[in-house]
Design a protein around this motif. Structure first.
Motif, short mmCIF file in Angstrom:
data_model
loop_
_atom_site.label_atom_id
_atom_site.label_comp_id
_atom_site.label_asym_id
_atom_site.label_seq_id
_atom_site.Cartn_x
_atom_site.Cartn_y
_atom_site.Cartn_z
N THR A 170 -1.89 69.50 -69.80
CA THR A 170 -0.49 69.14 -70.05
C THR A 170 0.13 70.10 -71.06
N TYR A 197 -8.21 72.60 -58.24
CA TYR A 197 -8.38 71.90 -59.51
C TYR A 197 -9.62 71.00 -59.46
N TYR A 205 -2.47 73.00 -64.99
CA TYR A 205 -3.59 72.11 -65.32
C TYR A 205 -4.92 72.81 -65.11
N ALA A 250 -2.82 65.10 -62.31
CA ALA A 250 -2.14 66.36 -62.01
C ALA A 250 -1.20 66.18 -60.83
N VAL A 258 0.29 72.26 -60.86
CA VAL A 258 -1.16 72.06 -60.80
C VAL A 258 -1.91 73.25 -61.39
#
Length: 549
Positions: free
Chosen positions: A140, A115, A213, A191, A210
């Motif tokens: 989200t 990420y 995200y 996250a 995660v």
């Protein structure tokens, strides 16, 4: 190919599925009539919501995209399009075994590193300044959508009561709304925070949280940026290289089947007797009328030399079941090279895409036609979705003597380039280019250069209007990739292609889709093709005028 940065492997200009984005992103939201109420746009919205209620996400996406071409400023239509895309993307990913396996093996810490790497690439290379708060909201929203999807629940939360999942889903955005979101480091911390909450309340894998995200942030940047699973990354490189492991067919998803549009000569499908006009209705026991067509198409992929069982429905309505071996297939990008009018020396070939082999294949076609007495040339880029920017520039350079071919401009100055023509090895043959609404991206670079430099005549309909360049980034923290919009491109007259397309000199509405088979299995001939007929007429008139004293 341009290898400018460590992770940037290719400048890639190709048409992806269009999308939109909106301000509020909660999948639980119910429609509240607003500015569009009482208008035709509200009817389109209601029709889209009906498709959503039936979970026909692919149909909903197409519906909203079509509606937005008329009401492009309607925020509610854009919002529902984005939510539909999030649903579609979750299903696609959880039908992809490479994604599911990677998510299962990837530790949460490594997922957070992925990420962070994605966000760093967005900060450095994305064409626009990133809005970190919006990216957090989008990530989200992706998690909210995933928690409502059956495929996600079965994979990640099989033993958790539905009411607990729904309660968490309804409130998850409240957990991050007041948290800092000013930098990419804030997003990584958020996250990790939500992953901890989801693990505590639902027992949900931190990696699964995660990854929502990761995917949500990328998917909602623009219509063409997207996360690439390991399998998709490998397939992207195969397409760029011009070869892949598969059956050697070009498919179009219909409602209940996969229509075979084209078959690569001497490929596995061709050897097995599959022809254009056939349809795939079953793959290894999975029927196309009871599963997502994209998922069924994914089942055609597999290791080289392995076999796949396919159910084929012929144009005559007869079914046949075949065992077909997956093999490495060379994908031709230049097709149907011939003299379309031998008496006047009018050459023709179709460019299906722009890949690493395109320049070589175009040169072969040109010399082939030259030896046959070519006096004029028709290049057909109808239905060409794009490909490598460099290949489009090189092909245009074969016909444009001097001046600009295309300009790219990005937020990062290192992505600003002026591509210009070279006077050497240029063909001065009179040129006609055939275009349509499915000619996109790299095709539009080529068509725009020919038009703006007054090098030839464009015949057909306005092109798609995809005016941005994507970089393909190979991630270091996991076997995955990132297709990220890094620049926008402009024709030689500094005209933006995005959402405008390239207009033809002569507008002719098509009478058939290029290479569509007729009822008896033949490919459509010139008599079936109004655009090609118009091009041949233009070539004939041009030849007659050139002979006048």
């Amino acid at each position: 190919m341009t290898a400018t940065f460590r992770t940037l492997v290719f400048w890639f200009a190709a048409a992806w599925v269009a999308a939109g984005f909106g301000p509020r992103l909660t999948a639980a939201e119910e429609f509240q009539p607003g500015a569009a109420a009482g208008s035709t746009a509200s009817t389109a919205l209601a029709e889209g919501l009906e498709l959503e209620s039936e979970q026909l996400w692919g149909d909903a996406i197409r519906h909203y995209e079509s509606a937005l071409r008329t009401w492009e400023e309607d925020a509610q239509l854009r919002q529902r399009l984005l939510i539909s895309r999030l649903h579609y993307d979750v299903r696609r990913r959880y039908d992809d075994s490479s994604f599911v396996d990677a998510a299962r093996r990837l530790p949460t810490q490594q997922a957070l590193d992925l990420y962070a790497e994605v966000l760093a690439n967005i900060e450095t290379h994305y064409v626009e300044e990133p809005d970190w708060a919006k990216l957090l909201l989008h990530g989200t929203a992706s998690l909210e959508v995933a928690l409502s999807e059956k495929a996600f629940r079965q994979q990640q939360l099989a033993d958790v009561p539905a009411e607990r999942i729904e309660a968490f889903r309804q409130t998850v955005h409240r957990y991050v709304i007041s948290r800092p979101s000013e930098t990419r480091f804030d997003l990584r911390a958020n996250a990790a925070y939500v992953a901890g909450l989801a693990r505590q309340e639902l027992g949900l894998s931190g990696t699964a949280t995660v990854m929502e995200y990761v995917c949500g942030a990328i998917l909602t940047l623009d219509p063409y940026s997207r996360f690439l699973t390991g399998a998709q990354l490998d397939e992207t490189f195969s397409n760029i290289e011009g070869n892949f492991v598969g059956l050697g067919v070009e498919l179009k998803a219909d409602t209940d089947r996969l229509a075979i549009v084209n078959v690569i000569p001497e490929g596995p499908a061709d050897v097995a007797g599959i022809v254009p006009g056939d349809s795939i209705i079953e793959v290894d026991g999975t029927r196309t009328d009871s599963a997502d067509p994209d998922h069924v198409a994914d089942l055609l992929r597999g290791p080289e030399n392995s076999y796949v069982r396919v159910g084929i429905l012929g144009a005559d309505g007869q079914r046949r079941d075949l065992q077909v071996q997956r093999r490495r297939v060379e994908v031709p990008c230049v097709e149907n090279v011939h003299l379309a009018d031998p008496d006047r020396g009018v050459g023709y070939f179709r460019l299906t895409n722009f890949q690493k082999t395109t320049t070589r294949d175009v040169e072969r076609a040109l010399w082939n036609l030259h030896r046959q007495g070519m006096q004029q040339l028709i290049i057909d880029v109808r239905g060409n979705p794009g490909g490598l920017l460099s290949a489009a520039v090189e092909v245009a350079d074969h016909f444009v003597t001097r001046g600009r071919i295309v300009t790219t401009r990005g937020r990062n100055a290192r992505e600003n380039f002026d591509y210009v023509a070279h006077d050497t090895n240029t063909w001065d043959v009179p040129l006609i280019v055939l275009i349509d609404g499915d000619s996109a991206s790299a095709s539009e670079i080529f068509a725009g250069a020919i038009r703006d430099q007054n090098r030839g005549t464009l015949i057909g309909t306005r092109t798609y209007g995809k005016g941005s360049v994507q970089g393909i980034f190979r991630m270091q923290s996991a076997h995955a990739g990132l297709c990220l919009t890094t620049a926008k491109f402009y024709s030689p007259n500094n005209v933006a292609i995005s959402e405008r397309g390239v207009a033809p000199h002569v507008t002719v509405q098509p009478t058939y889709i290029a290479a569509r088979p007729t009822e008896d299995g033949r490919l459509a001939t010139v008599e079936d093709d109004a655009i090609l007929k118009a091009a041949l007429g233009h070539a004939r008139d041009s030849a007659r005028l050139s002979r006048l004293p």
